[in-house]
Design a protein around this motif. Structure first.
Motif, short mmCIF file in Angstrom:
data_model
loop_
_atom_site.label_atom_id
_atom_site.label_comp_id
_atom_site.label_asym_id
_atom_site.label_seq_id
_atom_site.Cartn_x
_atom_site.Cartn_y
_atom_site.Cartn_z
N ALA A 31 0.84 -1.33 -0.03
CA ALA A 31 0.11 0.00 -0.02
C ALA A 31 0.86 1.33 -0.13
N ALA A 32 2.01 1.22 0.71
CA ALA A 32 3.14 2.34 0.40
C ALA A 32 2.45 3.54 1.22
N GLY A 33 1.59 3.47 2.31
CA GLY A 33 1.09 4.60 2.79
C GLY A 33 -0.44 4.83 2.18
N GLY A 34 -0.75 3.83 1.57
CA GLY A 34 -2.25 4.09 1.04
C GLY A 34 -3.45 3.30 2.00
N GLU A 35 -4.08 2.70 1.37
CA GLU A 35 -5.27 2.17 2.12
C GLU A 35 -5.18 0.60 2.18
N VAL A 36 -5.15 -0.03 3.39
CA VAL A 36 -5.30 -1.36 3.60
C VAL A 36 -6.49 -1.70 4.16
N ALA A 37 -7.45 -2.69 3.37
CA ALA A 37 -8.85 -3.15 3.79
C ALA A 37 -8.60 -4.46 3.91
N ALA A 38 -9.74 -4.97 4.84
CA ALA A 38 -9.71 -6.41 4.89
C ALA A 38 -11.20 -6.70 4.65
N ALA A 39 -11.71 -8.05 4.25
CA ALA A 39 -12.89 -8.56 3.91
C ALA A 39 -13.28 -9.72 4.74
N LEU A 40 -14.22 -9.81 5.68
CA LEU A 40 -14.55 -10.96 6.29
C LEU A 40 -15.92 -11.49 5.78
N PHE A 41 -16.19 -12.91 5.63
CA PHE A 41 -17.34 -13.33 5.11
C PHE A 41 -17.73 -14.34 6.27
N GLY A 42 -19.29 -14.27 6.57
CA GLY A 42 -19.73 -15.36 7.64
C GLY A 42 -20.25 -14.58 8.91
N PRO A 43 -21.37 -15.08 9.34
CA PRO A 43 -22.10 -14.57 10.49
C PRO A 43 -21.08 -14.80 11.73
N TYR A 55 -3.06 -5.96 13.09
CA TYR A 55 -2.07 -6.30 11.91
C TYR A 55 -2.38 -5.18 10.74
N GLY A 56 -2.89 -3.91 11.04
CA GLY A 56 -2.77 -3.07 9.91
C GLY A 56 -4.10 -2.70 9.22
N ALA A 57 -5.04 -3.51 9.30
CA ALA A 57 -6.24 -3.16 8.62
C ALA A 57 -6.68 -1.72 8.95
N GLN A 58 -7.23 -1.00 7.97
CA GLN A 58 -7.67 0.09 8.02
C GLN A 58 -9.32 0.28 7.98
N LYS A 59 -9.67 -0.79 7.34
CA LYS A 59 -11.27 -0.90 6.96
C LYS A 59 -11.52 -2.21 6.95
N LEU A 60 -12.73 -2.58 7.24
CA LEU A 60 -13.24 -4.16 7.20
C LEU A 60 -14.66 -4.02 6.52
N TYR A 61 -14.53 -4.80 5.64
CA TYR A 61 -15.88 -4.94 4.95
C TYR A 61 -16.29 -6.15 5.47
N LEU A 62 -17.51 -6.13 6.29
CA LEU A 62 -18.10 -7.42 6.91
C LEU A 62 -19.34 -7.75 6.23
N ALA A 63 -19.34 -9.16 5.72
CA ALA A 63 -20.60 -9.64 5.31
C ALA A 63 -20.75 -11.08 5.88
N GLU A 64 -22.14 -10.59 6.71
CA GLU A 64 -22.51 -11.55 7.53
C GLU A 64 -23.76 -12.33 7.15
N ALA A 77 -17.85 -16.60 -4.34
CA ALA A 77 -17.72 -15.94 -5.64
C ALA A 77 -18.44 -14.73 -5.75
N GLN A 78 -19.67 -14.86 -5.76
CA GLN A 78 -20.69 -13.75 -5.78
C GLN A 78 -20.19 -12.61 -5.12
N ALA A 79 -19.87 -12.94 -3.76
CA ALA A 79 -19.64 -11.82 -2.67
C ALA A 79 -18.46 -11.22 -3.04
N LEU A 80 -17.30 -11.95 -3.36
CA LEU A 80 -16.07 -11.23 -3.40
C LEU A 80 -16.03 -10.35 -4.81
N THR A 81 -16.86 -10.92 -5.95
CA THR A 81 -16.84 -10.21 -7.22
C THR A 81 -17.74 -9.06 -6.78
N GLU A 86 -17.04 -3.14 -6.12
CA GLU A 86 -17.59 -1.75 -5.56
C GLU A 86 -16.53 -0.92 -4.71
N VAL A 87 -15.47 -1.74 -4.18
CA VAL A 87 -14.24 -0.86 -3.47
C VAL A 87 -13.16 -0.60 -4.55
#
Length: 323
Positions: A31-43, A55-64, A77-81, A86-87
């Motif tokens: 990222a070199a100073g940019g944005e680090v985002a994480a995604a988590l799938f599941g309730p 561990y450095g995540a600045q944003k979390l996209y949470l799909a429950e 595959a549908q969710a990540l696509t 979107e991101v």
């Protein structure tokens, strides 16, 4: 130039996988100073948000969504696509796990992106990101880079040092539209005993045809337990019915990169070496002094594994108790 990096984190048995921590550390560097985002799938996986922030995540996209409770190719595959569209990240990373190997090609095909899999090293040259991956069953390595478009890669576990760096994490609920799911998981049956995850284990004690029987794996299990490691096997041992195929390491099994790999009664066929030759330290125990495994081993013991392994177990137990 700073980049937006998206890491698909993975949870297994209620715990965040080690390779997800490793991927976040790589993401911070890219990222070199940019944005680090994480995604988590599941309730319920939002419970791991603080760990991701560590561990450095600045944003979390949470799909429950309930459809994401258990991994299925269609739903994930549908969710990540939808999330990538979107991101709009510059870099997408995930682990080269069973899920990552299955999911990444599907998403790359849907988005018409290139994909580099099983990466063991990542470096930058100017604005170009170079990925190193093994070829020819681990006999050689190639460096690959993307000419254009988003970068999409899977990372082999245990090849990147996870570095803690706490950040302020913003959580964004993500609600993908999931439909036409053709596969439904009714039940997950585990044939192997619970313990250390083989693909992410730091220490592996592995057996081959030389263990002679299913009971022959018992000394190996005892050594692995003392060391806090996992038990693996060659295809020969699995084919002979000495253990489950879930333990198989090699070209047609799991690829592992532990800190210590102890090969017991394994001859060292090229198919097996393809799955473990990148271990940091290899110890071979075999009665045959001409066994090919000795050619890749850092340390070799010529002897009967049924005599050597119990001696090693007792020696390690004394050392660890003394500490």
């Amino acid at each position: 130039m700073s980049k937006k990096v998206l890491v698909l984190a993975e949870v297994k048995d209620g715990k965040l996988r080690q390779v997800s921590r490793e991927a976040l550390s790589v993401a911070r560097r890219l990222a070199a100073g940019g944005e680090v985002a994480a995604a988590l799938f599941g309730p319920g996986n939002g419970a791991h948000a603080e760990e991701l922030a560590g561990y450095g995540a600045q944003k979390l996209y949470l799909a429950e969504a309930e459809a994401l409770a258990v991994y299925t190719p269609d739903a994930y595959a549908q969710a990540l696509t939808q999330l990538v569209r979107e991101v709009q990240p510059d870099v997408i990373l995930t682990g080269h796990t069973a899920m990552g190997r299955d999911l990444a090609p599907r998403v790359a095909a849907r988005l018409q992106l290139g994909l580099i899999t099983d990466c063991t090293a990542v470096e930058t040259s100017g604005e170009t990101i170079l990925f190193t991956r093994p070829i020819y069953a681990g006999k050689a390595f190639q460096k690959k880079a993307f000419l254009e478009g988003p970068v999409f890669a899977t990372l082999r576990p245990n090849n990147f040092a996870p570095e803690e760096q706490r950040t302020v994490l913003d959580v964004f609920p993500f609600r993908p539209e999931i439909k036409d799911v053709r596969t439904i998981v009714r039940e997950v049956v585990r044939k192997t005993a619970s313990g250390v995850d083989l693909s992410e284990a730091k220490i592996i004690v592995s057996g081959g045809r030389g263990v002679k029987s299913a009971d022959g794996f018992q000394p190996l299990k005892e050594l692995a337990e003392v060391l806090g490691g996992a038990v693996g096997a060659s295809r020969g041992a699995c084919d002979a019915g000495y253990c489950e195929y879930a333990l198989q390491i090699g070209q047609t099994g799991k690829v592992v990169t532990p800190d210590l790999y102890i090969a017991c009664g394994i001859s060292g066929a090229i198919q097996h070496l393809a799955g473990m030759s990148n271990a940091k330290v290899i110890v071979a125990i075999n009665k045959d002094p001409e066994a090919p495994i000795f050619q890749v081993a850092d340390y070799g013991i010529v002897g009967d594994l049924f005599e050597v392994v119990p001696l090693l177990t007792e020696a390690f137990r004394r050392v660890l108790v003394a500490k």
